[in-house]
Design an enzyme around this catalytic site. Structure first.
Site, PDB file in Angstrom:
ATOM      1  N   CYS A 122       0.835  -1.208   0.000  1.00 57.71           N
ATOM      2  CA  CYS A 122       0.000   0.000   0.000  1.00 57.71           C
ATOM      3  C   CYS A 122       0.875   1.265   0.000  1.00 57.71           C
ATOM      4  O   CYS A 122       1.565   1.520  -0.972  1.00 57.71           O
ATOM      5  CB  CYS A 122      -0.979  -0.044   1.165  1.00 57.71           C
ATOM      6  SG  CYS A 122      -2.336   1.122   0.968  1.00 57.71           S
ATOM      7  N   TYR A 123       0.907   2.040   1.082  1.00 58.65           N
ATOM      8  CA  TYR A 123       1.763   3.233   1.091  1.00 58.65           C
ATOM      9  C   TYR A 123       3.211   2.836   0.790  1.00 58.65           C
ATOM     10  O   TYR A 123       3.937   3.547   0.096  1.00 58.65           O
ATOM     11  CB  TYR A 123       1.692   3.934   2.457  1.00 58.65           C
ATOM     12  CG  TYR A 123       2.601   5.146   2.543  1.00 58.65           C
ATOM     13  CD1 TYR A 123       2.205   6.366   2.007  1.00 58.65           C
ATOM     14  CD2 TYR A 123       3.868   5.058   3.136  1.00 58.65           C
ATOM     15  CE1 TYR A 123       3.037   7.474   2.054  1.00 58.65           C
ATOM     16  CE2 TYR A 123       4.714   6.159   3.189  1.00 58.65           C
ATOM     17  CZ  TYR A 123       4.285   7.367   2.649  1.00 58.65           C
ATOM     18  OH  TYR A 123       5.114   8.457   2.696  1.00 58.65           O
ATOM     19  N   GLU A 169      -1.748  -9.011   3.999  1.00 59.78           N
ATOM     20  CA  GLU A 169      -1.720  -9.461   5.402  1.00 59.78           C
ATOM     21  C   GLU A 169      -3.100  -9.662   6.005  1.00 59.78           C
ATOM     22  O   GLU A 169      -3.221 -10.278   7.054  1.00 59.78           O
ATOM     23  CB  GLU A 169      -0.906  -8.465   6.248  1.00 59.78           C
ATOM     24  CG  GLU A 169      -1.547  -7.103   6.501  1.00 59.78           C
ATOM     25  CD  GLU A 169      -1.402  -6.109   5.350  1.00 59.78           C
ATOM     26  OE1 GLU A 169      -1.162  -6.543   4.205  1.00 59.78           O
ATOM     27  OE2 GLU A 169      -1.560  -4.900   5.587  1.00 59.78           O
TER      28      GLU A 169
END
Ligand code: XMP
Length: 511
Positions: free
Chosen positions: A81-82, A170
């Site tokens: 993500c980020y 995750e």
């Protein structure tokens, strides 16, 4: 030792990433991005690095950034993500913000052949949560996955072993998430996967032995699994320099104070001070009926007792706490020292002076804590102890608390627990079960005489997280035996009822 660095950029699932890695038998440690330099990463010899998610946008000047030299260390990296966007940004790609194309929740992921997607079908479900996404992959990278709204849901540079995924592997909602992490660890990083949870205890013991040896550390032992495991771990690291203070407020279950003392002091050799403060607590609670008022009194009195003991001991270097990872999430803080908000040791740091807070379990989930407890030789009764509120039986005696009512409840509760244990399969047992002494009296008959005794309520719930709970369908035989024994053996109780309220709308405890 083979290990993975989880470089923390502030996202909400960061611990979960470390947990997933550990579940695959590779040791993972989490370090905030601003607490480790590229040189230190190099010196530590990590097998791989995972950049976590984070709440920011990479173009926001306040967003966390990292030294791009990390990409040239030759260590495989997975950005999530980020972390994915940051990797793209650092390597010269482009990231865009797309308010209208924000994706939250489950979506279909289409993948291309890549070492990261070994044994993953072309289409599967993934969990997305983003506004920004990579719009131009950096030189050397290929787009290796897409979703309907995100043309670059994953990118990879096989030569440099750098990968980024926009989705969250995750979380459980990503169907093949575990396989993505496994591919990164074993196919990309070449890990062996021979690490065991027991090794975590050894590591912590060695770490605290080095850091705290010869210094006094104080810990408030409650008898619950978290403080028990923290105590055992630190006892192994610094022996008698760990001083556990066990405040017996008289609101524990029947014989529990003696059991805790016997287990820790006699069997496990832990340096423990037991403070018998029942009378003190009962006198403070006299005449109090309002539940929150009871809680406040107990919390405050606990701190006073602890403070007095700490003064007697003299200078302590550190205060140890059994904070576990869900407590850290609940309190909404990531970085700083966090104390359980609803726990009655919450106020301790303010009243005793010490230089450090030690929280050996703050990276672990409950099942990981239990596994370490078992490894360290904690008795089963403590490892699998059901949750017990900090204010103890005070919230299970409705109305005013007196010694007589407490003793009555302890007996009834012990009988109920005995009967549940005897009449149910350990794997199907309710997650929490106990007796409550209501403030209602009712008429009964015993022999030829009229009685007018208390009503005991039995409560048993099945739950995953205690946020919601279903009342347990206990076998009638168990209820029958418990009810009959309580009315026969506990004088002063003339009626027993079973609580069939789920949460919501009820709560687990009555107060
Ligand atoms: P409720 O009653 O809120 O309980 O549905 C959910 C879980 O939390 C426990 N509980 C407490 N634990 N201090 C604690 O440490 C408290 O004041 C407290 N109140 C409830 C409860 O036993 C259940 O497991």
């Amino acid at each position: 030792m083979e290990k993975i660095l989880v470089l923390d950029f502030g996202g909400q699932y960061n611990q979960l990433i470390a947990r997933r890695v550990r579940e695959l038998h590779v040791y993972a440690e989490i370090k905030p991005f601003n607490r480790i330099t590229v040189d230190e990463i190099k010196a530590e010899g990590y097998s791989g690095i995972i950049f976590t998610g984070g709440p920011n946008s990479v173009y926001d000047p306040a967003s966390p950034h990292y030294d791009p030299a990390v990409l040239d260390l030759g260590i495989p990296i997975l950005g999530i993500c980020y972390g994915d966007q940051l990797m793209a940004y650092m390597a010269g790609g482009e990231v865009s913000s797309a308010e209208s194309a924000s994706e939250y929740g489950k979506t279909t992921l289409s993948v291309k052949p890549s070492p990261l997607f070994t044994e993953i079908p072309k289409e599967s479900v993934c969990w997305m949560s983003h506004t920004d996404y990579v719009t131009k992959v950096p030189a050397g990278f290929q787009t290796i996955a897409a979703t309907l709204h995100c043309p670059c849901a994953a990118m990879g540079d096989d030569a440099r072993k750098l990968y980024g995924v926009q989705f969250h592997p995750e979380v459980m909602h990503t169907e093949y998430g575990k396989q993505v992490i496994s591919n990164f660890l074993f196919t990309v990083c070449g890990c062996a996967g021979d690490w065991k949870m027991e090794d975590y205890a050894d590591r912590m013991i060695a770490k605290y032995h080095e850091e705290l040896q010869g210094k006094k550390v104080l810990l408030a032992l409650s008898g619950g699994v978290d403080s028990a495991v923290a105590a055992l771990l630190l006892n192994k690291a610094i022996g008698q320099d760990l001083i556990c203070v066990f405040v017996d407020h008289g609101l524990l279950r029947k014989d529990e104070g003696d059991f805790v003392e016997k287990t820790f002091r006699k069997e496990l050799g832990v340096n423990m001070i037991r403070v018998n403060a029942e009378e003190r607590f009962l006198s403070k609670l006299a005449g109090v009926t309002e539940p929150e008022h009871k809680r406040r009194i107990i919390g405050e009195e606990f701190i006073r007792v602890f403070e007095e003991e700490a003064k007697r001991i003299g200078h302590v270097y550190a205060l140890a706490q059994g904070t576990i990872y869900p407590d850290v999430i609940e309190s909404g803080k990531g970085d700083s020292a966090v104390i359980k908000s609803h726990h009655n040791v919450g106020g301790l740091p303010d009243v005793i002076s010490f230089e450090k807070i030690v929280e050996p379990l703050r990276d672990l989930f409950k099942d990981e804590v239990r596994s370490i407890g078992t490894t360290l030789g904690l008795p089963k009764e403590l490892v699998w102890r059901q949750p017990f509120p900090g204010p103890g039986l005070a919230v299970r005696v409705i109305g005013e608390i007196t010694k007589e009512k407490l003793d009555l409840l302890k007996d009834a509760d012990a009988i109920f627990r005995e009967e549940v244990a005897a009449g149910t399969d350990p794997l199907r047992r309710p997650d929490q079960y106990f007796a409550v002494l209501t403030d209602t009296r009712s008429v009964g008959v015993m022999g030829d005489a009229r009685t007018y005794g208390y009503t005991v309520a039995l409560r048993a719930v099945n739950t995953d997280d205690f946020m919601t709970a279903d009342w347990s369908r206990l076998p009638f035989e168990v209820l029958e035996k418990a009810g009959s024994r309580i009315t026969n053996e506990v004088s002063g109780v003339s009626r027993v009822v079973y609580d069939i309220t789920s949460k919501p709308p009820g709560t687990v405890e009555w107060e």
